[in-house]
Design a protein around this motif. Structure first.
Motif, PDB file in Angstrom:
ATOM      1  N   TYR A 519       9.473  33.047 -31.990  1.00 39.76           N
ATOM      2  CA  TYR A 519       9.334  31.635 -32.336  1.00 39.76           C
ATOM      3  C   TYR A 519       7.856  31.254 -32.295  1.00 39.76           C
ATOM      4  CZ  TYR A 519      14.230  32.147 -31.045  1.00 39.76           C
ATOM      5  OH  TYR A 519      15.531  32.589 -30.930  1.00 39.76           O
ATOM      6  N   ARG A 520       7.207  31.339 -33.431  1.00 41.59           N
ATOM      7  CA  ARG A 520       5.765  31.186 -33.535  1.00 41.59           C
ATOM      8  C   ARG A 520       5.309  29.746 -33.307  1.00 41.59           C
ATOM      9  NH1 ARG A 520       4.666  35.422 -32.228  1.00 41.59           N
ATOM     10  NH2 ARG A 520       4.456  37.274 -33.508  1.00 41.59           N
ATOM     11  N   ALA A 521       4.195  29.607 -32.590  1.00 45.73           N
ATOM     12  CA  ALA A 521       3.573  28.304 -32.382  1.00 45.73           C
ATOM     13  C   ALA A 521       2.858  27.869 -33.660  1.00 45.73           C
ATOM     14  CB  ALA A 521       2.583  28.387 -31.216  1.00 45.73           C
ATOM     15  N   PRO A 522       2.683  26.556 -33.860  1.00 53.62           N
ATOM     16  CA  PRO A 522       2.047  26.078 -35.097  1.00 53.62           C
ATOM     17  C   PRO A 522       0.673  26.668 -35.339  1.00 53.62           C
ATOM     18  CG  PRO A 522       3.057  24.252 -33.913  1.00 53.62           C
ATOM     19  CD  PRO A 522       3.135  25.449 -33.008  1.00 53.62           C
ATOM     20  N   GLU A 523      -0.123  26.838 -34.278  1.00 60.17           N
ATOM     21  CA  GLU A 523      -1.490  27.338 -34.470  1.00 60.17           C
ATOM     22  C   GLU A 523      -1.549  28.784 -34.917  1.00 60.17           C
ATOM     23  OE1 GLU A 523      -0.540  27.822 -30.033  1.00 60.17           O
ATOM     24  OE2 GLU A 523      -0.219  26.303 -31.595  1.00 60.17           O
ATOM     25  N   HIS A 524      -0.441  29.527 -34.723  1.00 64.34           N
ATOM     26  CA  HIS A 524      -0.445  30.950 -35.109  1.00 64.34           C
ATOM     27  C   HIS A 524      -0.653  31.108 -36.604  1.00 64.34           C
ATOM     28  CE1 HIS A 524       0.661  35.194 -35.292  1.00 64.34           C
ATOM     29  NE2 HIS A 524       1.475  34.875 -36.284  1.00 64.34           N
ATOM     30  N   TRP A 525      -0.114  30.175 -37.383  1.00 62.92           N
ATOM     31  CA  TRP A 525      -0.198  30.309 -38.835  1.00 62.92           C
ATOM     32  C   TRP A 525      -1.607  30.052 -39.349  1.00 62.92           C
ATOM     33  CZ3 TRP A 525       3.859  32.832 -39.981  1.00 62.92           C
ATOM     34  CH2 TRP A 525       5.029  32.644 -39.229  1.00 62.92           C
ATOM     35  N   GLU A 526      -2.485  29.539 -38.489  1.00 61.37           N
ATOM     36  CA  GLU A 526      -3.889  29.355 -38.874  1.00 61.37           C
ATOM     37  C   GLU A 526      -4.749  30.477 -38.320  1.00 61.37           C
ATOM     38  OE1 GLU A 526      -5.086  25.531 -37.548  1.00 61.37           O
ATOM     39  OE2 GLU A 526      -3.541  24.453 -38.680  1.00 61.37           O
ATOM     40  N   THR A 527      -4.551  30.814 -37.055  1.00 64.64           N
ATOM     41  CA  THR A 527      -5.423  31.805 -36.403  1.00 64.64           C
ATOM     42  C   THR A 527      -4.903  33.231 -36.525  1.00 64.64           C
ATOM     43  OG1 THR A 527      -4.277  31.604 -34.270  1.00 64.64           O
ATOM     44  CG2 THR A 527      -6.058  30.042 -34.707  1.00 64.64           C
ATOM     45  N   ARG A 528      -3.575  33.393 -36.749  1.00 67.02           N
ATOM     46  CA  ARG A 528      -2.921  34.702 -36.787  1.00 67.02           C
ATOM     47  C   ARG A 528      -3.096  35.464 -35.476  1.00 67.02           C
ATOM     48  NH1 ARG A 528       0.767  34.596 -40.822  1.00 67.02           N
ATOM     49  NH2 ARG A 528      -0.110  33.400 -42.538  1.00 67.02           N
ATOM     50  N   ARG A 529      -3.291  34.725 -34.400  1.00 71.14           N
ATOM     51  CA  ARG A 529      -3.470  35.355 -33.092  1.00 71.14           C
ATOM     52  C   ARG A 529      -2.335  34.932 -32.171  1.00 71.14           C
ATOM     53  NH1 ARG A 529      -9.281  33.469 -31.298  1.00 71.14           N
ATOM     54  NH2 ARG A 529      -8.623  34.558 -29.393  1.00 71.14           N
ATOM     55  N   ILE A 530      -1.967  35.875 -31.294  1.00 68.65           N
ATOM     56  CA  ILE A 530      -0.947  35.546 -30.294  1.00 68.65           C
ATOM     57  C   ILE A 530      -1.649  35.207 -28.985  1.00 68.65           C
ATOM     58  CG2 ILE A 530       0.850  36.933 -31.368  1.00 68.65           C
ATOM     59  CD1 ILE A 530       0.242  39.142 -29.400  1.00 68.65           C
ATOM     60  N   SER A 531      -1.027  34.351 -28.197  1.00 69.91           N
ATOM     61  CA  SER A 531      -1.667  33.886 -26.966  1.00 69.91           C
ATOM     62  C   SER A 531      -0.608  33.481 -25.964  1.00 69.91           C
ATOM     63  CB  SER A 531      -2.583  32.693 -27.261  1.00 69.91           C
ATOM     64  OG  SER A 531      -1.822  31.573 -27.696  1.00 69.91           O
ATOM     65  N   GLN A 532      -1.019  33.277 -24.727  1.00 67.70           N
ATOM     66  CA  GLN A 532      -0.088  32.814 -23.710  1.00 67.70           C
ATOM     67  C   GLN A 532       0.364  31.381 -23.985  1.00 67.70           C
ATOM     68  OE1 GLN A 532      -1.804  33.484 -19.819  1.00 67.70           O
ATOM     69  NE2 GLN A 532      -1.449  35.696 -19.922  1.00 67.70           N
ATOM     70  N   LYS A 533      -0.513  30.549 -24.545  1.00 69.20           N
ATOM     71  CA  LYS A 533      -0.111  29.197 -24.925  1.00 69.20           C
ATOM     72  C   LYS A 533       0.941  29.241 -26.032  1.00 69.20           C
ATOM     73  CE  LYS A 533      -2.470  26.306 -22.327  1.00 69.20           C
ATOM     74  NZ  LYS A 533      -1.784  25.301 -21.461  1.00 69.20           N
ATOM     75  N   GLY A 534       0.788  30.221 -26.921  1.00 66.09           N
ATOM     76  CA  GLY A 534       1.812  30.408 -27.942  1.00 66.09           C
ATOM     77  C   GLY A 534       3.141  30.844 -27.347  1.00 66.09           C
ATOM     78  N   ASP A 535       3.078  31.666 -26.280  1.00 64.16           N
ATOM     79  CA  ASP A 535       4.302  32.055 -25.567  1.00 64.16           C
ATOM     80  C   ASP A 535       5.034  30.830 -25.020  1.00 64.16           C
ATOM     81  OD1 ASP A 535       3.966  34.730 -26.017  1.00 64.16           O
ATOM     82  OD2 ASP A 535       3.260  35.216 -24.001  1.00 64.16           O
ATOM     83  N   VAL A 536       4.262  29.869 -24.484  1.00 65.78           N
ATOM     84  CA  VAL A 536       4.883  28.665 -23.913  1.00 65.78           C
ATOM     85  C   VAL A 536       5.628  27.902 -24.993  1.00 65.78           C
ATOM     86  CG1 VAL A 536       4.451  26.474 -22.736  1.00 65.78           C
ATOM     87  CG2 VAL A 536       3.143  28.509 -22.094  1.00 65.78           C
ATOM     88  N   TYR A 537       5.016  27.773 -26.168  1.00 69.85           N
ATOM     89  CA  TYR A 537       5.705  27.115 -27.281  1.00 69.85           C
ATOM     90  C   TYR A 537       6.997  27.857 -27.618  1.00 69.85           C
ATOM     91  CZ  TYR A 537       6.642  25.149 -31.887  1.00 69.85           C
ATOM     92  OH  TYR A 537       7.243  24.543 -32.966  1.00 69.85           O
ATOM     93  N   SER A 538       6.904  29.173 -27.741  1.00 68.42           N
ATOM     94  CA  SER A 538       8.080  29.975 -28.079  1.00 68.42           C
ATOM     95  C   SER A 538       9.164  29.808 -27.026  1.00 68.42           C
ATOM     96  CB  SER A 538       7.692  31.453 -28.204  1.00 68.42           C
ATOM     97  OG  SER A 538       6.710  31.633 -29.191  1.00 68.42           O
ATOM     98  N   PHE A 539       8.762  29.729 -25.768  1.00 65.82           N
ATOM     99  CA  PHE A 539       9.758  29.551 -24.703  1.00 65.82           C
ATOM    100  C   PHE A 539      10.415  28.177 -24.800  1.00 65.82           C
ATOM    101  CE2 PHE A 539      11.229  28.568 -20.412  1.00 65.82           C
ATOM    102  CZ  PHE A 539      11.985  29.707 -20.150  1.00 65.82           C
ATOM    103  N   GLY A 540       9.644  27.171 -25.219  1.00 67.42           N
ATOM    104  CA  GLY A 540      10.237  25.855 -25.423  1.00 67.42           C
ATOM    105  C   GLY A 540      11.312  25.881 -26.491  1.00 67.42           C
ATOM    106  N   VAL A 541      11.070  26.626 -27.572  1.00 68.33           N
ATOM    107  CA  VAL A 541      12.089  26.771 -28.616  1.00 68.33           C
ATOM    108  C   VAL A 541      13.315  27.485 -28.048  1.00 68.33           C
ATOM    109  CG1 VAL A 541      12.589  27.690 -30.907  1.00 68.33           C
ATOM    110  CG2 VAL A 541      10.306  26.821 -30.397  1.00 68.33           C
ATOM    111  N   LEU A 542      13.067  28.483 -27.187  1.00 71.03           N
ATOM    112  CA  LEU A 542      14.170  29.196 -26.539  1.00 71.03           C
ATOM    113  C   LEU A 542      15.022  28.246 -25.700  1.00 71.03           C
ATOM    114  CD1 LEU A 542      15.277  32.162 -25.955  1.00 71.03           C
ATOM    115  CD2 LEU A 542      13.971  31.998 -23.837  1.00 71.03           C
ATOM    116  N   LEU A 543      14.382  27.332 -24.963  1.00 70.76           N
ATOM    117  CA  LEU A 543      15.126  26.348 -24.176  1.00 70.76           C
ATOM    118  C   LEU A 543      15.961  25.436 -25.078  1.00 70.76           C
ATOM    119  CD1 LEU A 543      12.567  25.214 -21.422  1.00 70.76           C
ATOM    120  CD2 LEU A 543      14.416  26.879 -21.230  1.00 70.76           C
ATOM    121  N   LEU A 544      15.392  25.039 -26.213  1.00 67.52           N
ATOM    122  CA  LEU A 544      16.150  24.208 -27.158  1.00 67.52           C
ATOM    123  C   LEU A 544      17.349  24.964 -27.698  1.00 67.52           C
ATOM    124  CD1 LEU A 544      13.267  22.498 -29.188  1.00 67.52           C
ATOM    125  CD2 LEU A 544      14.605  21.536 -27.302  1.00 67.52           C
ATOM    126  N   GLU A 545      17.190  26.260 -27.905  1.00 64.79           N
ATOM    127  CA  GLU A 545      18.311  27.083 -28.366  1.00 64.79           C
ATOM    128  C   GLU A 545      19.421  27.121 -27.321  1.00 64.79           C
ATOM    129  OE1 GLU A 545      18.928  31.571 -30.277  1.00 64.79           O
ATOM    130  OE2 GLU A 545      16.980  30.934 -29.487  1.00 64.79           O
TER     131      GLU A 545
END
Length: 646
Positions: A519-545
């Motif tokens: 579950y990619r964070a919005p900034e990934h589509w600009e930077t193409r980089r993965i990060s721990q902040k991106g993990d937090v976003y992905s985990f938030g989507v997981l909680l919504l699921e």
């Protein structure tokens, strides 16, 4: 022609303006109608004029009238319980935006209005503990969104309408303590029904098979009701046997004697008989031992044959898919990390692994996964990596060793790895209970066992602890997971949530990383980089699921689940977001809303606005600190909390 065009344009603009004015006036008229409806209800119901004194034309309907809640200026909830109210409820039918009506434990009388179509959007109706009479109207079938209906302890008569079978979302149906008669309809389509009671009425006939799943107390106090779970109906009891005639006698049945083989019967006092029995017993034992020895010998030979041949083993499967020759020509070195699985010393090597029987578990963006059973019955999971960057062996090994040193009860432990220039394998502990994805979305049809709230929040907490551990233990390396999704959250044999595939995204080349379906964070589509902040976003989507039961779908590079939840919450229809399977449990609304708030914090658009995973863990721990009973009591569910009434 031009004058005609001008005339057409003027007419269209005038019509549009007229429509806009009509809609605005209609909206105002609707709100005014609700004011008049509630004032009419007050005039008949508040007999002493004291309980609803805040209701008046000079005060704000939505903010100052007791028991009234609004959405966009329209009444959505009316909760007046134990208010000593009298009179009828007909005037309340003008509340067309009503979602929750709870008037329990008053003295309301009269009948339920025959036409309920104005309440077609209502979800909760609690009218128990009043003096309502007459029949239950057939138009109740028009309340297609109804989840809970409580008409208990009134004076309702007539049949239970068969039209109720159209209320397929119904979770609660409380009709006990009335004067309902006739037979019970099958209600075969109410498969979600969990809280059901028709006791203390005048119902009669056989209980339909579709309702036999409820216990006897559900039907008690109906003298004419019979059939499971109550005693059998008299009409289907076997007729009594005719009395024997005086000149015919019936022989008594022979005494019961258990059959015992002669070889095992109690010995007589004869020495010869005892000796014979002993010989028979010895012969039987010998035959059994010979049979068992031969069978175990055949099983052993089959086991040896299977272990000595790799034709159908894991190595053979790898060779069939490999473009670089067979494993017979490769270095046979399996490197264990962290002392092996679960901290134990390794008990197998690459030879054992290649001879293991194996089955493919699936293919993903990081490679294929296999379940491999070694000759001693030990089971491991093997990940065959693809699209690994052309890093040196030293860099690869250092990264894998770093991953291997991460040991947590909430991580799928890496046991060992195999490295060759054209082949790389990772050996993990095997998770026998599958993934969160299969738990949430598998078999959503009839016969599915719902995933209860306690299980969901425990999985959420375990996954949060696992991800927080990764972020903390990687230290200055700041290793992200990079591919958080429900199919990468696994359940071990005890049902504990464990994060899998952590740290592997950093080994993939850029093309492979772009294919990751986490579950990619919005900034990934600009930077193409993965990060721990991106993990937090992905985990938030997981909680919504976990909360919604919906699988995130990616559209135009963005997962739609956060968008949908945000739009619903913005409109204050908070209860709409929760999985319907969760609505059968009581006293969990506060926890669900708390976890929803945590999820929304995680999916904040700005990375800096998102909490750290250690903070997310504390948030969920605080939520989980409250009790979460696994049953539902419609009598008190909404008295203390109205959060789901939207």
């Amino acid at each position: 022609m031009k004058p005609l065009v001008v005339v057409v344009v003027v007419v269209v603009v005038a019509l549009a303006a007229a429509v806009a004015v009509a809609l605005e006036v209609g909206g105002d008229l609707g709100a005014q109608q609700e004011v008049e409806a509630l004032l009419a209800f007050k005039q008949s119901a508040d007999w002493n004029g004291g309980r609803l004194r805040s209701w008046g034309r000079g005060s704000n309907l939505c903010t100052q009238w007791v028991g009234v809640s609004c959405v966009k200026g329209r009444v959505s909830k009316l909760v007046l319980e134990d208010y000593d109210l009298v009179g009828g409820i007909d005037s309340l039918l003008r509340l067309r935006s009503l979602r929750l009506l709870s008037l329990k434990n008053n003295a309301l009388n009269g009948s339920i209005p025959p036409d309920l179509t104005n309440w077609r959007n209502v979800k909760f109706v609690f009218l128990g503990g009043n003096h309502l009479s007459g029949s239950i109207p057939r138009s109740i079938s028009q309340l297609a969104h109804l989840w809970r209906l409580d008409l208990s302890n009134n004076r309702l008569s007539g049949p239970v309408p068969s039209s109720m079978d159209a209320l397929t979302n119904l979770l609660t149906l409380r009709l006990e303590g009335n004067e309902l008669s006739s037979a019970l309809p099958p209600l075969a389509h109410l498969t979600m029904l969990n809280d059901f009671n028709v006791s203390a009425n005048q119902l009669r006939g056989t209980i339909p098979k579709t309702l036999e799943r409820f216990n006897a107390s559900t039907f008690a106090g109906n003298a004419g009701l019979c059939g499971s779970p109550l005693p059998r109906c008299a009409s289907i009891l076997e007729p009594p046997s005719p009395a024997p005639s005086p000149d015919h006698t019936i022989d008594p049945p022979p005494p019961f004697r258990a059959y015992v083989p002669s070889s095992l019967a109690m010995p007589s006092h004869s020495n010869d008989t005892s000796m014979g029995d002993a010989v028979v017993l010895v012969l039987m034992t010998s035959m059994f031992l010979v049979y068992y020895w031969r069978r175990s010998g055949r099983r052993g030979r089959k086991f040896e044959d299977r272990s000595s041949s790799s034709a159908s083993g894991f190595g053979s499967q790898l060779d069939q898919q490999s473009k670089h020759g067979t494993y017979a020509s490769k270095p046979r070195t399996l490197v264990f990390v962290g002392g092996g699985g679960s901290g134990q010393a390794p008990s197998f090597d690459l030879e054992h692994l290649l001879r293991a029987s194996a089955e493919m578990l699936g293919k993903g963006s990081l490679g294929s996964a296999y379940k491999a059973m070694l000759v001693d019955g030990y089971v491991v999971a093997v990940k065959r990596l693809k699209d690994v960057t052309s890093t040196s062996r030293k860099d690869f090994e250092q990264h894998i060793e770093l991953i291997g040193r991460m040991r947590s009860p909430h991580l799928v432990q890496l046991q060992a790895y195999y490295y060759a220039k054209d082949e790389k394998l990772l050996v993990y502990d095997y998770m026998p209970n599958g993934s969160l994805h299969s738990l949430l979305h598998g078999n959503r049809g009839p016969g599915r066992v719902p995933v209860d709230w306690t299980t969901r929040i425990n999985i959420a907490l375990g996954a949060a602890r696992g991800l927080a551990y990764i972020h903390q233990e990687s230290g200055s390396h700041k290793i992200p997971h990079g591919n958080i999704k429900s199919s990468n959250v696994f359940l071990d044999r005890n049902g504990v949530a464990r994060i899998g595939d952590f740290g592997l995204a950093l080994l993939m080349n850029s093309a492979a990383c772009s294919r990751l379906v986490g579950y990619r964070a919005p900034e990934h589509w600009e930077t193409r980089r993965i990060s721990q902040k991106g993990d937090v976003y992905s985990f938030g989507v997981l909680l919504l699921e976990i909360l919604t039961g919906k699988a995130p779908v990616q559209r135009d590079g963005v997962h739609d689940l956060p968008r949908w939840v945000q739009s619903v919450v913005r409109e204050e229809w908070t209860a709409e977001v929760f999985d319907l399977e969760l609505m059968r449990y009581r006293d969990i609304e506060e926890e669900m809303v708390g976890l929803l708030q945590t999820a929304m914090a995680c999916v904040a658009h700005s990375p800096d606005a998102r909490p750290k995973m250690s903070q997310v863990v504390r948030m969920i721990e605080e939520i989980r600190g409250n009790a979460s009973p696994e049953s539902f009591d419609s009598q008190s569910q909404l008295s203390s909390s109205q959060s789901e009434g939207a």
